[in-house]
Motif scaffolding. Structure first.
Motif, PDB file in Angstrom:
ATOM      1  N   THR A 134     -31.984  19.249 -55.902  1.00  0.00           N
ATOM      2  CA  THR A 134     -32.162  17.946 -55.270  1.00  0.00           C
ATOM      3  C   THR A 134     -33.436  17.906 -54.435  1.00  0.00           C
ATOM      4  OG1 THR A 134     -30.784  18.595 -53.381  1.00  0.00           O
ATOM      5  CG2 THR A 134     -29.692  17.503 -55.216  1.00  0.00           C
ATOM      6  N   HIS A 135     -34.074  16.762 -54.451  1.00  0.00           N
ATOM      7  CA  HIS A 135     -35.232  16.491 -53.592  1.00  0.00           C
ATOM      8  C   HIS A 135     -34.827  15.524 -52.489  1.00  0.00           C
ATOM      9  CE1 HIS A 135     -38.867  18.392 -55.488  1.00  0.00           C
ATOM     10  NE2 HIS A 135     -37.938  18.645 -56.402  1.00  0.00           N
ATOM     11  N   ASN A 136     -35.711  15.364 -51.525  1.00  0.00           N
ATOM     12  CA  ASN A 136     -35.339  14.745 -50.256  1.00  0.00           C
ATOM     13  C   ASN A 136     -36.025  13.402 -50.021  1.00  0.00           C
ATOM     14  OD1 ASN A 136     -33.652  15.223 -47.979  1.00  0.00           O
ATOM     15  ND2 ASN A 136     -35.456  15.589 -46.712  1.00  0.00           N
ATOM     16  N   ASP A 137     -36.328  12.666 -51.092  1.00  0.00           N
ATOM     17  CA  ASP A 137     -37.061  11.411 -50.933  1.00  0.00           C
ATOM     18  C   ASP A 137     -36.337  10.426 -50.018  1.00  0.00           C
ATOM     19  OD1 ASP A 137     -39.336  11.580 -53.176  1.00  0.00           O
ATOM     20  OD2 ASP A 137     -37.496  12.486 -53.938  1.00  0.00           O
ATOM     21  N   ARG A 138     -35.015  10.414 -50.067  1.00  0.00           N
ATOM     22  CA  ARG A 138     -34.231   9.518 -49.221  1.00  0.00           C
ATOM     23  C   ARG A 138     -33.661  10.233 -48.001  1.00  0.00           C
ATOM     24  NH1 ARG A 138     -29.921   7.472 -50.602  1.00  0.00           N
ATOM     25  NH2 ARG A 138     -30.166   5.251 -50.209  1.00  0.00           N
ATOM     26  N   GLY A 139     -34.035  11.501 -47.824  1.00  0.00           N
ATOM     27  CA  GLY A 139     -33.543  12.255 -46.674  1.00  0.00           C
ATOM     28  C   GLY A 139     -32.120  12.751 -46.840  1.00  0.00           C
ATOM     29  N   CYS A 140     -31.616  12.796 -48.081  1.00  0.00           N
ATOM     30  CA  CYS A 140     -30.212  13.141 -48.317  1.00  0.00           C
ATOM     31  C   CYS A 140     -30.044  14.347 -49.230  1.00  0.00           C
ATOM     32  CB  CYS A 140     -29.473  11.948 -48.926  1.00  0.00           C
ATOM     33  SG  CYS A 140     -29.517  10.452 -47.930  1.00  0.00           S
ATOM     34  N   ALA A 141     -31.068  15.192 -49.365  1.00  0.00           N
ATOM     35  CA  ALA A 141     -31.016  16.275 -50.347  1.00  0.00           C
ATOM     36  C   ALA A 141     -29.863  17.241 -50.087  1.00  0.00           C
ATOM     37  CB  ALA A 141     -32.340  17.036 -50.356  1.00  0.00           C
ATOM     38  N   VAL A 142     -29.635  17.590 -48.825  1.00  0.00           N
ATOM     39  CA  VAL A 142     -28.536  18.519 -48.519  1.00  0.00           C
ATOM     40  C   VAL A 142     -27.198  17.863 -48.811  1.00  0.00           C
ATOM     41  CG1 VAL A 142     -27.361  19.756 -46.665  1.00  0.00           C
ATOM     42  CG2 VAL A 142     -29.850  19.889 -46.861  1.00  0.00           C
ATOM     43  N   ALA A 143     -27.035  16.626 -48.388  1.00  0.00           N
ATOM     44  CA  ALA A 143     -25.776  15.914 -48.662  1.00  0.00           C
ATOM     45  C   ALA A 143     -25.534  15.806 -50.163  1.00  0.00           C
ATOM     46  CB  ALA A 143     -25.812  14.525 -48.034  1.00  0.00           C
ATOM     47  N   ALA A 144     -26.587  15.507 -50.919  1.00  0.00           N
ATOM     48  CA  ALA A 144     -26.444  15.409 -52.369  1.00  0.00           C
ATOM     49  C   ALA A 144     -26.050  16.754 -52.961  1.00  0.00           C
ATOM     50  CB  ALA A 144     -27.748  14.915 -52.997  1.00  0.00           C
ATOM     51  N   GLY A 145     -26.631  17.841 -52.461  1.00  0.00           N
ATOM     52  CA  GLY A 145     -26.266  19.174 -52.940  1.00  0.00           C
ATOM     53  C   GLY A 145     -24.822  19.502 -52.645  1.00  0.00           C
ATOM     54  N   GLU A 146     -24.373  19.175 -51.437  1.00  0.00           N
ATOM     55  CA  GLU A 146     -22.985  19.474 -51.072  1.00  0.00           C
ATOM     56  C   GLU A 146     -22.007  18.662 -51.905  1.00  0.00           C
ATOM     57  OE1 GLU A 146     -23.360  20.861 -46.429  1.00  0.00           O
ATOM     58  OE2 GLU A 146     -23.149  18.727 -46.832  1.00  0.00           O
ATOM     59  N   LEU A 147     -22.265  17.380 -52.068  1.00  0.00           N
ATOM     60  CA  LEU A 147     -21.356  16.550 -52.878  1.00  0.00           C
ATOM     61  C   LEU A 147     -21.396  16.970 -54.336  1.00  0.00           C
ATOM     62  CD1 LEU A 147     -21.691  12.942 -51.428  1.00  0.00           C
ATOM     63  CD2 LEU A 147     -20.277  14.850 -50.661  1.00  0.00           C
ATOM     64  N   ALA A 148     -22.542  17.437 -54.812  1.00  0.00           N
ATOM     65  CA  ALA A 148     -22.631  17.906 -56.197  1.00  0.00           C
ATOM     66  C   ALA A 148     -21.747  19.131 -56.423  1.00  0.00           C
ATOM     67  CB  ALA A 148     -24.084  18.235 -56.544  1.00  0.00           C
ATOM     68  N   VAL A 149     -21.668  20.005 -55.415  1.00  0.00           N
ATOM     69  CA  VAL A 149     -20.778  21.162 -55.543  1.00  0.00           C
ATOM     70  C   VAL A 149     -19.326  20.698 -55.616  1.00  0.00           C
ATOM     71  CG1 VAL A 149     -19.936  23.239 -54.360  1.00  0.00           C
ATOM     72  CG2 VAL A 149     -22.394  22.775 -54.476  1.00  0.00           C
ATOM     73  N   LEU A 150     -18.968  19.711 -54.814  1.00  0.00           N
ATOM     74  CA  LEU A 150     -17.622  19.137 -54.921  1.00  0.00           C
ATOM     75  C   LEU A 150     -17.391  18.559 -56.319  1.00  0.00           C
ATOM     76  CD1 LEU A 150     -17.279  17.160 -51.550  1.00  0.00           C
ATOM     77  CD2 LEU A 150     -16.303  19.398 -52.107  1.00  0.00           C
ATOM     78  N   ALA A 151     -18.458  18.042 -56.923  1.00  0.00           N
ATOM     79  CA  ALA A 151     -18.343  17.371 -58.221  1.00  0.00           C
ATOM     80  C   ALA A 151     -18.402  18.331 -59.402  1.00  0.00           C
ATOM     81  CB  ALA A 151     -19.451  16.327 -58.354  1.00  0.00           C
ATOM     82  N   GLY A 152     -18.493  19.631 -59.143  1.00  0.00           N
ATOM     83  CA  GLY A 152     -18.423  20.593 -60.242  1.00  0.00           C
ATOM     84  C   GLY A 152     -19.612  21.504 -60.386  1.00  0.00           C
ATOM     85  N   ALA A 153     -20.673  21.337 -59.585  1.00  0.00           N
ATOM     86  CA  ALA A 153     -21.835  22.223 -59.689  1.00  0.00           C
ATOM     87  C   ALA A 153     -21.472  23.629 -59.210  1.00  0.00           C
ATOM     88  CB  ALA A 153     -22.997  21.671 -58.867  1.00  0.00           C
ATOM     89  N   ASP A 154     -21.940  24.622 -59.953  1.00  0.00           N
ATOM     90  CA  ASP A 154     -21.685  26.019 -59.612  1.00  0.00           C
ATOM     91  C   ASP A 154     -22.869  26.651 -58.885  1.00  0.00           C
ATOM     92  OD1 ASP A 154     -19.298  26.081 -61.438  1.00  0.00           O
ATOM     93  OD2 ASP A 154     -20.860  25.856 -62.965  1.00  0.00           O
ATOM     94  N   ARG A 155     -24.008  26.008 -58.960  1.00  0.00           N
ATOM     95  CA  ARG A 155     -25.268  26.642 -58.573  1.00  0.00           C
ATOM     96  C   ARG A 155     -26.158  25.601 -57.895  1.00  0.00           C
ATOM     97  NH1 ARG A 155     -30.294  27.441 -61.372  1.00  0.00           N
ATOM     98  NH2 ARG A 155     -31.136  29.564 -61.284  1.00  0.00           N
TER      99      ARG A 155
END
Length: 556
Positions: free
Chosen positions: A244-265
């Motif tokens: 994830t990139h941080n264009d909207r300032g949400c890169a960490v949040a997007a990464g965390e929610l992606a892990v909830l959504a099934g991302a392993d890495r």
């Protein structure tokens, strides 16, 4: 109109009513993949040289990263040379897998494998852009033509790997600009690549979903990730990754929610370095897990080394408000915050879970000292000032003393316009409260016993001798002064401590004294412990006279 929101449109890529991720929890760290040496490096004004690359690589290894994208060896000679240096000098630990990026073009893939010759294990990361805008405006190709590029790239990296059978190869594919791609089409391309590779749980492939441009709220990205997660071919043989990139300032949040959504890495960088507004900051996400009691599986405690290497390699600063590692993130200027921290810390047990107001973690966990927690300025309150004296000077004031000192310290801080050092606070204490003699001065004393009570004679600077009797010398002194000044004087609280070590050390005393119904405070110091306490009492008397609480009997 230059600032016109109507020239933009919201990206609504998916309508997913059966989403599962909102009810899930992260219970373990994902696989971390550092891209500092590739994505982070290509975003620098002055890219790293070989020495800087090696220092960054060694830091990442020591922190515990097991997958490290080291560069783009087909794109530049220094990238090629660094790859060769790592391999030829045997710099890659057995449990670390290096990763390299390459476009889905044969001559670049061939050059990449030349750079990797002799490596024990490696991930070859191939990509091509799949987004609508890239297809239509950059490449001018159809969906099938773009998918053919991806499939051809997948075949090529697999074919070239067979030429180097001594290496344990793994493959990664990224549909670049995934966030600007229709989810159904991105899934179709990824599955076509997996059909070529035929991964298994024992030999997994990586499908990496990049938010090359952060285009949506993090929940929308999570929906897109979950959509792919639920429909991937060979799912048990795939490490589903996000970048994830941080264009909207949400890169960490997007990464965390992606892990909830099934991302392993999760791919990212230290301190969020990267193109435009940066990549996802792995340190922030890892520390977010840490403060929830989850082992982040990378060592983030080496703050000083991380900061030093990062600044040396990137020539970039670290923002003072950077989460977890910024210079000011464990600093409280507000008086109420300072007081809450001080009280919480005094009750924090060594063996209990961390519960300190305004401090989500123990600053010592990331090489911070407690004296950095609170600084005193014009916004500071009594608790912060007291904490600073306790932690940095081992000066312990009675609680009721705190507001009296704060009343004097705050105007000094306001006039100075900055943060007061502990030495400056001590100077205020010295000037206004310690051994005050502007009206009365104690020049001597004597103590004698009268049964189980003490008789104390005080000698004052005008030659006057006054005497009192009490259950101890301080009570006797209070009684003597009460009779002489014509008001009831009682010591409400009293603290004393040594200022230095050894037989010649000075003692310091701090008193909260009640004159009738008014509280006045004072401090004293002397090599004689009792004399330091008497000096504190006399300081309170002098301050009471100066404030008009009692009259100077010599002027009566």
């Amino acid at each position: 109109m230059a600032f016109n929101h109507q020239k933009y449109k919201a990206w609504h890529p998916i309508d997913k009513a059966d989403r599962q991720w909102p009810t899930k929890r992260i219970e373990k760290a994902p696989i971390w993949a550092s891209v500092d040496l590739r994505d982070g490096n290509q975003a620098l004004v002055k890219p790293m040289n070989l020495e800087q690359k090696m220092e960054m690589f060694e830091l990442l290894v020591d922190m515990g990263f097991k997958e490290i994208e080291i560069g783009f060896p087909s794109a530049a000679q220094i990238e090629f040379d660094f790859t060769r240096k790592l391999i030829e000098e045997n710099r890659i630990p057995e449990d670390v897998t290096i990763q390299v990026l390459v476009q889905a073009r044969e001559h670049l893939i061939e050059r990449t494998y030349e750079a990797l010759e002799g490596v024990h294990q490696a991930i070859v990361h191939v990509y091509n852009s799949t987004s609508i805008v890239q297809r239509e405006r950059v490449f001018e190709k159809s969906q099938e033509e773009i998918k053919d590029i991806a499939v051809n790239g997948a075949k090529l990296v697999q074919e070239y790997a067979k030429k180097y059978p001594q290496t344990k190869w793994r493959f990664e594919y990224s549909p670049e600009s995934f966030t600007g791609t229709e989810p159904e089409y991105a899934l179709d391309v990824c599955n076509a690549v997996l059909d070529v590779w035929q991964p298994t749980a024992e030999a997994p492939a990586i499908i990496n979903l990049p938010a090359t441009i952060e285009m949506t709220m993090p929940n929308v990205f999570a929906d897109m990730v979950e959509f792919v997660h639920e429909r991937l071919h060979f799912r048990d043989g795939v490490h589903l990754s996000v970048h994830t990139h941080n264009d909207r300032g949400c890169a960490v949040a997007a990464g965390e929610l992606a892990v909830l959504a099934g991302a392993d890495r999760v791919e990212g960088t230290l301190f969020g370095n990267g193109e435009r507004t940066g990549n996802m900051d792995i340190l922030t996400m890892a520390m977010n897990l840490y403060m929830q009691g989850i082992d982040p599986e990378i060592d983030c405690s080496q703050r000083k080394r991380m900061e030093r290497v990062y600044k040396y390699c990137t020539d970039l600063p670290i923002h003072p408000r950077h989460p977890w590692f910024g210079e000011l993130v464990y600093t409280a200027f507000s008086g109420s915050h300072q007081d809450a921290i001080r009280k919480s810390m005094s009750k924090q047990g060594e063996d209990e879970h961390w519960q300190v107001a305004y401090l989500p973690i123990d600053p010592a966990d990331v090489e911070r000292e407690y004296e950095a927690v609170i600084r005193v300025n014009s916004q500071s309150g009594k608790g912060g000032i007291a904490w600073t004296l306790e932690e940095q000077a081992e000066v312990y004031l009675p609680t009721a003393y705190h507001p009296h000192l704060a009343k004097v310290v705050q105007p000094v801080a306001e006039a100075q316009g900055g943060v007061l050092s502990v030495q400056e606070i001590l100077q205020v204490l010295e000037d206004h409260f310690v051994n005050q003699t502007q009206h009365l001065c104690l020049t001597g004393y004597s103590v004698s016993a009268d049964g189980d009570r003490d008789v104390l004679m005080l000698k004052l600077n005008d030659g006057k001798h006054i005497e009192g009797i009490g259950s101890g010398p301080i009570a006797a002194a209070s009684n003597a002064l009460s009779q002489w000044l014509g008001t009831t004087i009682s010591v409400e609280d009293y603290r004393e401590h040594a200022l230095t070590q050894g037989s010649e050390s000075e003692a310091m005393a701090h008193m909260v004294v009640k004159f009738g119904d008014r509280i006045v405070v004072g401090s004293g110091k002397h090599r004689d412990i009792l004399r330091s306490a008497l000096n504190a009492l006399m300081s309170a008397v002098n301050r009471a006279i100066a404030e008009g609480v009692v009259d100077d009997v010599r002027q009566a």
